[in-house]
Design a protein around this motif. Structure first.
Motif, short mmCIF file in Angstrom:
data_model
loop_
_atom_site.label_atom_id
_atom_site.label_comp_id
_atom_site.label_asym_id
_atom_site.label_seq_id
_atom_site.Cartn_x
_atom_site.Cartn_y
_atom_site.Cartn_z
N LEU A 96 11.10 -8.68 2.89
CA LEU A 96 10.21 -7.54 2.73
C LEU A 96 10.49 -6.78 1.45
CD1 LEU A 96 9.84 -8.17 5.85
CD2 LEU A 96 9.21 -5.76 6.06
N TRP A 97 11.79 -6.54 1.16
CA TRP A 97 12.03 -5.82 -0.10
C TRP A 97 12.01 -6.75 -1.30
CZ3 TRP A 97 16.38 -5.63 3.40
CH2 TRP A 97 17.48 -6.41 3.02
N GLN A 98 12.20 -8.04 -1.08
CA GLN A 98 12.03 -8.97 -2.19
C GLN A 98 10.57 -9.02 -2.64
OE1 GLN A 98 14.43 -12.41 -0.31
NE2 GLN A 98 14.62 -12.73 -2.51
N VAL A 99 9.65 -8.94 -1.70
CA VAL A 99 8.23 -9.02 -2.01
C VAL A 99 7.67 -7.64 -2.39
CG1 VAL A 99 5.94 -9.53 -1.08
CG2 VAL A 99 7.85 -11.06 -0.58
N PHE A 100 7.99 -6.61 -1.58
CA PHE A 100 7.37 -5.30 -1.75
C PHE A 100 8.22 -4.31 -2.56
CE2 PHE A 100 5.57 -6.50 2.59
CZ PHE A 100 4.40 -7.02 2.04
N GLY A 101 9.51 -4.60 -2.73
CA GLY A 101 10.39 -3.68 -3.45
C GLY A 101 11.26 -2.87 -2.50
N VAL A 102 12.40 -2.42 -3.00
CA VAL A 102 13.39 -1.75 -2.14
C VAL A 102 12.96 -0.36 -1.71
CG1 VAL A 102 15.36 -3.05 -3.04
CG2 VAL A 102 14.65 -0.95 -4.20
N HIS A 103 11.99 0.25 -2.38
CA HIS A 103 11.53 1.58 -1.98
C HIS A 103 10.38 1.50 -0.97
CE1 HIS A 103 14.12 3.53 -4.87
NE2 HIS A 103 13.69 2.70 -5.81
N ALA A 104 9.66 0.41 -0.96
CA ALA A 104 8.59 0.21 0.02
C ALA A 104 9.14 -0.37 1.32
CB ALA A 104 7.51 -0.71 -0.54
N ALA A 105 10.20 -1.15 1.22
CA ALA A 105 10.86 -1.74 2.39
C ALA A 105 12.35 -1.47 2.25
CB ALA A 105 10.58 -3.23 2.47
N SER A 106 12.82 -0.45 2.92
CA SER A 106 14.18 0.05 2.71
C SER A 106 15.14 -0.49 3.77
CB SER A 106 14.19 1.59 2.75
OG SER A 106 13.35 2.11 1.75
N LEU A 107 16.30 -0.90 3.30
CA LEU A 107 17.35 -1.40 4.19
C LEU A 107 18.12 -0.23 4.79
CD1 LEU A 107 19.21 -3.62 5.36
CD2 LEU A 107 20.48 -3.54 3.20
N CYS A 108 18.28 -0.24 6.10
CA CYS A 108 19.09 0.74 6.81
C CYS A 108 20.04 -0.02 7.72
CB CYS A 108 18.22 1.69 7.63
SG CYS A 108 19.16 2.89 8.61
N TRP A 148 0.85 -1.19 0.00
CA TRP A 148 0.00 0.00 0.00
C TRP A 148 0.88 1.24 0.00
CZ3 TRP A 148 -2.04 2.61 4.89
CH2 TRP A 148 -2.94 3.63 4.55
N ASN A 149 0.61 2.20 -0.89
CA ASN A 149 1.53 3.32 -1.11
C ASN A 149 1.52 4.36 0.00
OD1 ASN A 149 -0.89 4.60 -1.58
ND2 ASN A 149 -0.47 5.13 -3.72
#
Length: 392
Positions: free
Chosen positions: A198-210, A174-175
């Motif tokens: 999370l980023w594999q499923v939702f994408g790296v911009h929706a689930a960002s690695l920090c 959800w955006n």
């Protein structure tokens, strides 16, 4: 790992997924023209799989393409680049090759002995705890990246022979929602890590690695959180020293009617930001303290808003020993949040239940891949029994 009140998740026991190509196994080939070579050997009489990565010719630099292939959107961190340059320089000055072996990008052989002396001396020479943390994090990450070349799939972080990417199904988040995976360096590139899902499923911009202790990553996260505003930032962490709220208490009063009617407002400033601490329970305390300190500097408040969930042990609990059954993995925490949000009237129309299901399916794919790998290696697939007094 996080700890929450116990409610079992409804993971499906079967493993039937439509094939969908998600990524290539790696972006790093093992062609002889590359500046490194990789050899792998599987000892089936041993309980662990062994591999060796030899980085030679002083060309161990990490490119932007390679760096982002591991799941991040940032530039290559300057401190990580410096560590790699120091490793290259040391290799030129000593009569030993840079060799990584075993798990988690560990140096081995004569080069390890020389590098260990040098890095300990540098660590002791650093002036304060912040510099030491940044150096520790950068060295961990640099070694893991170099030691995983040609061995791990960049997308799923499993060894190439166990790559599960073709079984993963992507799903848009959800955006109005964004996850931040605040990950400890020792969990970076771990094969059984669930935060990467999370980023594999939702994408790296929706689930960002920090990455914890990496300035570029932490600044990127806090810049986005500042833009969103403190009323749209929560940490999924059971803070025992301060009151925590349930999902219902925190979210039931929110309204999205204004932004939903104006698609141009779908930006960071109108997103709900959820920080997931992705590290072992022993490391999470220090990570949470660092979040609190930064939150206080930015907004002048002692406590960062925390949310507790009703989720319990996930499917991964069968493979990964935990101090007790009520501590769960990062992906399960995200699934629990999505499920509980979907139960609220003001969130029910956003398809969060389907997004939770997509992530739940990904956990099953990872569980199957890790189980298959353990069986191939002759390792047990039964969770170790310990702290039985915590299990009901």
């Amino acid at each position: 790992m996080l700890i929450f009140a116990t409610r079992p998740l409804s993971f499906i026991s079967s493993f039937h997924f439509p094939l969908q190509q998600f990524c290539n196994n790696t972006v790093t080939s093992m062609d002889s023209s590359k500046p490194f070579s990789t050899t792998m050997a599987a000892d089936h009489s041993s309980s662990r799989e062994s591999h060796k990565v030899v980085v030679s010719n002083g060309e161990a630099a990490i490119s932007l393409e390679e760096w982002r292939g591991w799941g991040t959107t940032s530039t290559v961190p300057s401190m990580v680049t410096q560590v790699v340059e120091d490793l290259n320089m040391l290799e030129k000055n000593v009569d030993a090759q840079m060799v990584f072996g075993g798990n988690h990008g560990k140096l081995s052989g004569d080069f390890k002995v020389q590098e260990d002396k040098k890095h300990r001396a540098k660590y002791q020479s650093l002036g304060d705890s912040e510099q030491k943390l940044q150096f520790f994090s950068a060295r961990q990450i640099a070694c893991r990246v170099l030691g995983s070349r040609g061995y791990l799939c960049q997308k799923c972080w499993l060894c190439s022979g166990d790559c599960m990417c073709s079984k993963l199904i992507t799903c848009p988040l959800w955006n109005r929602m964004r996850f931040w995976l605040y990950m400890h360096p020792k969990d970076f590139l771990r094969q059984n890590n669930t935060g990467k899902l999370l980023w594999q499923v939702f994408g790296v911009h929706a689930a960002s690695l920090c990455l914890y202790g990496i300035t570029e990553h932490e600044d990127m996260m806090w810049d986005a959180l500042k833009l969103a505003g403190k009323d749209k930032v929560w940490c999924l962490y059971p803070n025992k020293n301060a009151p925590t709220n349930s999902v219902k208490d925190s979210m039931a009063g929110l309204s999205f009617a204004n932004v939903e009617n104006h698609p141009e407002m779908a930006d960071v400033a109108h997103s709900l930001n959820f920080i997931l601490i992705d590290g072992t329970w022993s490391n999470s305390g220090a990570m949470f303290s660092r979040l609190k300190d930064r939150y206080k500097v930015m907004w002048g408040e002692e406590e960062i808003p925390c949310i507790t969930l009703n989720t319990g042990a996930s499917l991964m609990h069968k493979l990964r020993p935990q101090p007790s059954w009520d501590r769960t993995c990062t992906a399960a925490a995200a699934i629990g949040l999505l499920d509980e949000l979907h139960d609220l009237p003001n969130f029910v129309s956003h398809g969060l239940d389907n997004q939770a299901k997509a992530l739940e399916d990904a956990v099953e794919v990872l569980f199957e891949a890790l189980t298959t790998r353990r069986l191939r290696m002759g390792r047990s697939i039964t969770r170790k029994e310990r702290h039985n007094h915590d299990i009901f």
